[in-house]
Design a protein around this motif. Sequence first.
Motif, short mmCIF file in Angstrom:
data_model
loop_
_atom_site.label_atom_id
_atom_site.label_comp_id
_atom_site.label_asym_id
_atom_site.label_seq_id
_atom_site.Cartn_x
_atom_site.Cartn_y
_atom_site.Cartn_z
N ALA A 1 0.84 -1.20 0.00
CA ALA A 1 0.00 0.00 0.00
C ALA A 1 0.87 1.25 0.00
N GLN A 2 1.94 1.25 0.78
CA GLN A 2 2.85 2.40 0.80
C GLN A 2 3.56 2.56 -0.55
N GLN A 3 3.94 1.45 -1.15
CA GLN A 3 4.60 1.49 -2.45
C GLN A 3 3.66 2.07 -3.50
N ARG A 4 2.41 1.64 -3.48
CA ARG A 4 1.42 2.15 -4.45
C ARG A 4 1.19 3.64 -4.24
N ALA A 5 1.07 4.07 -2.98
CA ALA A 5 0.87 5.49 -2.69
C ALA A 5 2.05 6.32 -3.20
N GLN B 1 -1.71 19.41 -14.68
CA GLN B 1 -2.76 18.86 -15.55
C GLN B 1 -4.06 18.75 -14.77
N ALA B 2 -5.13 18.59 -15.48
CA ALA B 2 -6.46 18.49 -14.86
C ALA B 2 -6.55 17.21 -14.02
N GLU B 3 -7.42 17.25 -13.02
CA GLU B 3 -7.59 16.11 -12.11
C GLU B 3 -8.04 14.85 -12.86
N ALA B 4 -8.93 15.01 -13.81
CA ALA B 4 -9.40 13.85 -14.58
C ALA B 4 -8.25 13.21 -15.35
N THR B 5 -7.38 14.05 -15.91
CA THR B 5 -6.22 13.53 -16.64
C THR B 5 -5.26 12.81 -15.69
N LEU B 6 -5.05 13.41 -14.51
CA LEU B 6 -4.18 12.78 -13.52
C LEU B 6 -4.71 11.42 -13.08
N GLN B 7 -6.01 11.32 -12.89
CA GLN B 7 -6.58 10.04 -12.48
C GLN B 7 -6.47 9.00 -13.58
N THR C 1 -5.57 6.01 -8.65
CA THR C 1 -5.79 6.54 -7.31
C THR C 1 -4.97 5.74 -6.32
N VAL C 2 -4.79 6.31 -5.15
CA VAL C 2 -4.03 5.64 -4.11
C VAL C 2 -4.81 4.43 -3.59
N TYR C 3 -6.12 4.54 -3.54
CA TYR C 3 -6.94 3.49 -2.94
C TYR C 3 -7.56 2.60 -3.95
#
Length: 77
Positions: free
Chosen positions: A47-51, A64-70, A75-77
């Motif tokens: 989980a820490q590695q993914r975050a 960049q826009a949030e949608a593009t970043l996602q 996401t972290v979760y």
Amino acid sequence: MRETAVAPEQRHSESTFRKLVRSLIIGLVLGTIAGIPIGWFTHRVFAQQRAAQVLLCRQQHYGQAEATLQDLCGTVY
């Protein structure tokens, strides 16, 4: 009360079966006791590695826009 005669091979079979069941129960208990902390630790590490991967990706694509970043980083979760 009178005891009934039981064949020796049947007594041996019951004894072996009891030992197998007892061994199985002990193995399950020890596996649970050892497995829970190992699983918790492993989950925490991944989980820490993914975050860290997500945060690094977000830093690399800053502005960049949030949608593009996602879409790019997830996401972290």
